[in-house]
Design a protein around this motif. Structure first.
Motif, PDB file in Angstrom:
ATOM      1  N   VAL A   1      27.266 -28.342 -32.181  1.00  0.00           N
ATOM      2  CA  VAL A   1      27.591 -29.294 -33.244  1.00  0.00           C
ATOM      3  C   VAL A   1      26.322 -29.699 -33.994  1.00  0.00           C
ATOM      4  CG1 VAL A   1      28.468 -31.609 -33.732  1.00  0.00           C
ATOM      5  CG2 VAL A   1      29.629 -30.164 -32.052  1.00  0.00           C
ATOM      6  N   ILE A   2      25.242 -29.903 -33.261  1.00  0.00           N
ATOM      7  CA  ILE A   2      23.977 -30.301 -33.894  1.00  0.00           C
ATOM      8  C   ILE A   2      23.496 -29.212 -34.851  1.00  0.00           C
ATOM      9  CG2 ILE A   2      21.530 -30.793 -33.453  1.00  0.00           C
ATOM     10  CD1 ILE A   2      22.432 -32.117 -30.834  1.00  0.00           C
ATOM     11  N   GLN A   3      23.584 -27.962 -34.422  1.00  0.00           N
ATOM     12  CA  GLN A   3      23.179 -26.857 -35.299  1.00  0.00           C
ATOM     13  C   GLN A   3      24.060 -26.797 -36.544  1.00  0.00           C
ATOM     14  OE1 GLN A   3      23.468 -23.837 -32.193  1.00  0.00           O
ATOM     15  NE2 GLN A   3      21.258 -23.457 -32.352  1.00  0.00           N
ATOM     16  N   GLN A   4      25.349 -27.034 -36.377  1.00  0.00           N
ATOM     17  CA  GLN A   4      26.254 -27.023 -37.519  1.00  0.00           C
ATOM     18  C   GLN A   4      25.899 -28.115 -38.519  1.00  0.00           C
ATOM     19  OE1 GLN A   4      30.457 -26.979 -36.462  1.00  0.00           O
ATOM     20  NE2 GLN A   4      30.010 -25.819 -34.599  1.00  0.00           N
ATOM     21  N   LEU A   5      25.539 -29.287 -38.016  1.00  0.00           N
ATOM     22  CA  LEU A   5      25.196 -30.400 -38.899  1.00  0.00           C
ATOM     23  C   LEU A   5      23.891 -30.172 -39.659  1.00  0.00           C
ATOM     24  CD1 LEU A   5      26.142 -33.386 -36.564  1.00  0.00           C
ATOM     25  CD2 LEU A   5      27.294 -32.734 -38.690  1.00  0.00           C
ATOM     26  N   LEU A   6      23.008 -29.374 -39.094  1.00  0.00           N
ATOM     27  CA  LEU A   6      21.675 -29.212 -39.680  1.00  0.00           C
ATOM     28  C   LEU A   6      21.440 -27.869 -40.364  1.00  0.00           C
ATOM     29  CD1 LEU A   6      19.505 -30.795 -36.816  1.00  0.00           C
ATOM     30  CD2 LEU A   6      20.181 -31.850 -38.981  1.00  0.00           C
ATOM     31  N   GLN A   7      22.299 -26.878 -40.129  1.00  0.00           N
ATOM     32  CA  GLN A   7      22.018 -25.522 -40.600  1.00  0.00           C
ATOM     33  C   GLN A   7      21.851 -25.409 -42.113  1.00  0.00           C
ATOM     34  OE1 GLN A   7      25.127 -22.662 -39.887  1.00  0.00           O
ATOM     35  NE2 GLN A   7      26.787 -24.104 -40.365  1.00  0.00           N
ATOM     36  N   ASP A   8      22.520 -26.263 -42.864  1.00  0.00           N
ATOM     37  CA  ASP A   8      22.437 -26.162 -44.327  1.00  0.00           C
ATOM     38  C   ASP A   8      21.415 -27.110 -44.948  1.00  0.00           C
ATOM     39  OD1 ASP A   8      24.415 -24.195 -44.389  1.00  0.00           O
ATOM     40  OD2 ASP A   8      26.026 -25.689 -44.427  1.00  0.00           O
ATOM     41  N   VAL A   9      20.665 -27.816 -44.124  1.00  0.00           N
ATOM     42  CA  VAL A   9      19.634 -28.712 -44.670  1.00  0.00           C
ATOM     43  C   VAL A   9      18.487 -27.853 -45.209  1.00  0.00           C
ATOM     44  CG1 VAL A   9      17.927 -30.485 -44.139  1.00  0.00           C
ATOM     45  CG2 VAL A   9      20.207 -30.585 -43.098  1.00  0.00           C
ATOM     46  N   PRO A  10      18.212 -27.898 -46.505  1.00  0.00           N
ATOM     47  CA  PRO A  10      17.179 -27.039 -47.087  1.00  0.00           C
ATOM     48  C   PRO A  10      15.767 -27.525 -46.770  1.00  0.00           C
ATOM     49  CG  PRO A  10      18.072 -28.473 -48.762  1.00  0.00           C
ATOM     50  CD  PRO A  10      18.876 -28.732 -47.518  1.00  0.00           C
ATOM     51  N   LEU A  11      14.879 -26.583 -46.556  1.00  0.00           N
ATOM     52  CA  LEU A  11      13.469 -26.901 -46.343  1.00  0.00           C
ATOM     53  C   LEU A  11      12.702 -26.567 -47.615  1.00  0.00           C
ATOM     54  CD1 LEU A  11      14.416 -25.572 -43.267  1.00  0.00           C
ATOM     55  CD2 LEU A  11      12.262 -26.761 -42.833  1.00  0.00           C
ATOM     56  N   PRO A  12      11.904 -27.485 -48.127  1.00  0.00           N
ATOM     57  CA  PRO A  12      11.203 -27.242 -49.395  1.00  0.00           C
ATOM     58  C   PRO A  12      10.119 -26.182 -49.248  1.00  0.00           C
ATOM     59  CG  PRO A  12      10.345 -29.208 -48.354  1.00  0.00           C
ATOM     60  CD  PRO A  12      11.526 -28.780 -47.529  1.00  0.00           C
ATOM     61  N   ARG A  13       9.830 -25.509 -50.321  1.00  0.00           N
ATOM     62  CA  ARG A  13       8.675 -24.604 -50.319  1.00  0.00           C
ATOM     63  C   ARG A  13       7.403 -25.456 -50.268  1.00  0.00           C
ATOM     64  NH1 ARG A  13       8.793 -20.001 -54.718  1.00  0.00           N
ATOM     65  NH2 ARG A  13       8.819 -21.812 -56.134  1.00  0.00           N
ATOM     66  N   MET A  14       6.405 -24.930 -49.587  1.00  0.00           N
ATOM     67  CA  MET A  14       5.195 -25.699 -49.330  1.00  0.00           C
ATOM     68  C   MET A  14       3.974 -25.044 -49.964  1.00  0.00           C
ATOM     69  SD  MET A  14       6.440 -28.182 -47.485  1.00  0.00           S
ATOM     70  CE  MET A  14       5.032 -28.958 -46.671  1.00  0.00           C
ATOM     71  N   VAL A  15       3.007 -25.882 -50.327  1.00  0.00           N
ATOM     72  CA  VAL A  15       1.762 -25.418 -50.941  1.00  0.00           C
ATOM     73  C   VAL A  15       0.590 -25.923 -50.101  1.00  0.00           C
ATOM     74  CG1 VAL A  15       0.301 -25.482 -52.997  1.00  0.00           C
ATOM     75  CG2 VAL A  15       2.801 -25.480 -53.230  1.00  0.00           C
ATOM     76  N   ARG A  16      -0.322 -25.020 -49.781  1.00  0.00           N
ATOM     77  CA  ARG A  16      -1.524 -25.426 -49.043  1.00  0.00           C
ATOM     78  C   ARG A  16      -2.532 -26.030 -50.022  1.00  0.00           C
ATOM     79  NH1 ARG A  16      -4.482 -21.484 -47.241  1.00  0.00           N
ATOM     80  NH2 ARG A  16      -3.292 -19.765 -48.121  1.00  0.00           N
ATOM     81  N   VAL A  17      -3.066 -27.195 -49.659  1.00  0.00           N
ATOM     82  CA  VAL A  17      -4.075 -27.837 -50.504  1.00  0.00           C
ATOM     83  C   VAL A  17      -5.258 -28.278 -49.640  1.00  0.00           C
ATOM     84  CG1 VAL A  17      -2.362 -28.637 -52.164  1.00  0.00           C
ATOM     85  CG2 VAL A  17      -3.073 -30.149 -50.308  1.00  0.00           C
ATOM     86  N   LYS A  18      -6.392 -28.375 -50.252  1.00  0.00           N
ATOM     87  CA  LYS A  18      -7.615 -28.831 -49.579  1.00  0.00           C
ATOM     88  C   LYS A  18      -7.986 -30.205 -50.097  1.00  0.00           C
ATOM     89  CE  LYS A  18     -12.487 -27.582 -48.837  1.00  0.00           C
ATOM     90  NZ  LYS A  18     -13.538 -26.583 -49.138  1.00  0.00           N
ATOM     91  N   GLN A  19      -8.112 -31.162 -49.190  1.00  0.00           N
ATOM     92  CA  GLN A  19      -8.565 -32.502 -49.547  1.00  0.00           C
ATOM     93  C   GLN A  19     -10.071 -32.602 -49.274  1.00  0.00           C
ATOM     94  OE1 GLN A  19      -4.865 -35.412 -48.736  1.00  0.00           O
ATOM     95  NE2 GLN A  19      -5.991 -34.920 -46.878  1.00  0.00           N
ATOM     96  N   THR A  20     -10.776 -33.277 -50.161  1.00  0.00           N
ATOM     97  CA  THR A  20     -12.231 -33.398 -50.011  1.00  0.00           C
ATOM     98  C   THR A  20     -12.623 -34.865 -49.851  1.00  0.00           C
ATOM     99  OG1 THR A  20     -12.569 -31.447 -51.397  1.00  0.00           O
ATOM    100  CG2 THR A  20     -14.476 -32.875 -51.035  1.00  0.00           C
ATOM    101  N   PHE A  21     -13.475 -35.122 -48.836  1.00  0.00           N
ATOM    102  CA  PHE A  21     -13.959 -36.481 -48.556  1.00  0.00           C
ATOM    103  C   PHE A  21     -15.484 -36.459 -48.459  1.00  0.00           C
ATOM    104  CE2 PHE A  21      -9.905 -35.746 -46.368  1.00  0.00           C
ATOM    105  CZ  PHE A  21      -9.105 -36.718 -46.947  1.00  0.00           C
TER     106      PHE A  21
END
Length: 429
Positions: free
Chosen positions: A3-23
């Motif tokens: 049931v848990i898999q059924q509830l979550l299977q269609d939840v979309p995951l966003p495309r991701m971008v790698r970024v570098k933070q500078t301090f």
């Protein structure tokens, strides 16, 4: 399919971008030389004994180059004709056992071979005084028997309270050096009184004339040693607050203030006393500390090997994996909570079968109307914030900043057939 898999299977995951933070990146180039110079500068203010053994107190935090720093301190003390030995100064950490605390030091690279001095680990203490409200003040038995004590610790913001003194030499004297009993006493009335109690307890310890000096370490945003200062015992109380302010200004952060989901690859006591630093996540286990971003949901993917099953901090997350649950050693996790009287960090979040489901559960419960608007940030740990991954929706906030560099085009999540995330494909070597 459950049931848990059924509830979550269609939840979309966003495309991701790698970024570098500078301090800002100040750094100590030669640690051995910095230790020698700092001792020489303060040498006349330190009441060195004319021989005998000196306890060097080292804690459980993953301080950058702590083994090299400790070895340099040991060698310097030997130059003064003293016989240094190491005492674990970590309150109730390491499962509140002598063996466990020695293991924690060794996992940080502080071994008898590497630092050229013996380690004497014990939970036995000596009561050295009492605060006005009746709380006892304790000191490690081995340290108390020595001719003097040198306390080594990093200075940084605490994760559960705010004050003129937070994590640093003062707290190490009051709690770390006091072992489990000292930690228990300081935590007795909760974190609302901590800022006051650690100073009073440290003053009692300093008044015994056992404390010779503190070796204060400041780190930059990249977890490298940025500054080392030796503080004579008579000046610890006066000088530490300014160092704390410097440490606060050097903290790294996620350069986004409003986040729907934060995915954290790993947490552990070697990363933060709270598993993941609340100063970075904005998730605090007590109401006595604030700051950081506003995050709706946090997902934790695994525990570090060096945490030895101590899952302290997992309780402030919202979802996690069965892999994390199976790795928990409750005998290592609960002593810290029982001593600090704060149980929120050791509670259990929602446990899902794999990484994908844990992340999807966090997304589904973050209450974002349009899927494409989800603000998701993915980090390796709260100690590793130079390179992070952000959802496409966050790019408009980051593009054009001098302290952010885009490293990749939008990428899908590389889950394997079991729904586990292959991070080797994600982060730059």
């Amino acid at each position: 399919m459950s049931v848990i898999q059924q509830l979550l299977q269609d939840v979309p995951l966003p495309r991701m971008v790698r970024v570098k933070q500078t301090f800002p990146r100040p750094v100590v180039g030669n640690i051995d030389e910095a230790i020698v110079q700092s001792f020489m500068q303060e040498n006349g203010k330190i009441p060195w004994p004319t021989g005998g053994e000196v306890a060097v107190v080292v804690g459980s935090r993953g301080i950058a180059d702590i083994n090299q720093i400790t070895r340099a301190v040991v060698r310097q003390l030997k130059q003064y004709g003293l016989k240094p030995f190491i005492v674990p100064g970590m309150g109730s950490h390491g499962g509140a056992t002598a063996e466990g605390q020695k293991e924690v030091l060794e996992s940080l690279g502080v071994t008898e071979e590497s630092i050229e001095a013996p380690i004497r680990s014990s939970m036995e203490v000596v009561q050295i005084g009492t605060l006005e409200n009746g709380l006892p003040v304790y000191m490690d038995k081995f340290a108390h028997q020595a001719a003097g004590i040198v306390v080594v610790n990093r200075i940084k913001p605490h994760t559960a309270f705010r004050g003129t003194y937070e994590s640093g030499i003062v707290k190490m004297i009051a709690i770390g050096l006091g072992k489990q009993k000292g930690a228990e006493a300081c935590h007795k009335l909760g974190f609302g009184h901590m800022a006051k109690h650690i100073v009073e307890a440290a003053e009692v310890a300093i008044a015994t004339n056992k404390i010779l000096c503190g070796v204060a370490v400041l780190e930059n945003a990249y977890d490298h040693v940025a500054q080392i200062e030796v503080l004579p015992a008579s000046e610890i109380i006066a000088r530490e607050p300014a160092l704390l302010e410097q440490a606060k200004s050097s903290m790294p952060r996620i350069l986004v203030d409003e986040i729907d989901v934060l995915v954290v690859d790993e947490i552990g006591k070697d990363i933060s006393g709270d598993g993941m630093d609340p100063n970075i996540t904005g998730r605090y286990a007590t109401p006595f500390a604030t700051g950081g971003p506003n995050i709706k949901r946090i997902t934790v993917r695994r525990l570090t090997e060096r945490t030895h099953g101590n899952a302290n901090g997992l309780g402030v997350a919202d979802t996690t994996t069965k892999r994390v649950f199976d790795a928990i050693d409750f005998s290592k996790t609960y002593p810290n909570a029982l001593t600090s009287t704060v149980i929120e960090p050791v509670k259990l979040p929602m446990v899902l079968d794999n990484d994908k489901l844990a992340i999807q559960a966090a997304i589904k419960t973050s209450n974002v109307l349009h899927d494409e608007d989800i603000r998701l940030v993915h980090i390796q740990s709260t100690l590793s914030l130079e390179e992070i991954r952000v959802s496409e929706s966050l790019l408009p906030l980051l593009l054009g900043r001098d302290d952010v560099e885009v490293l990749s085009s939008p990428e899908t999540w590389p889950f394997d057939e079991n729904g586990e995330l292959d991070t080797h494909e994600l982060w730059s070597e």
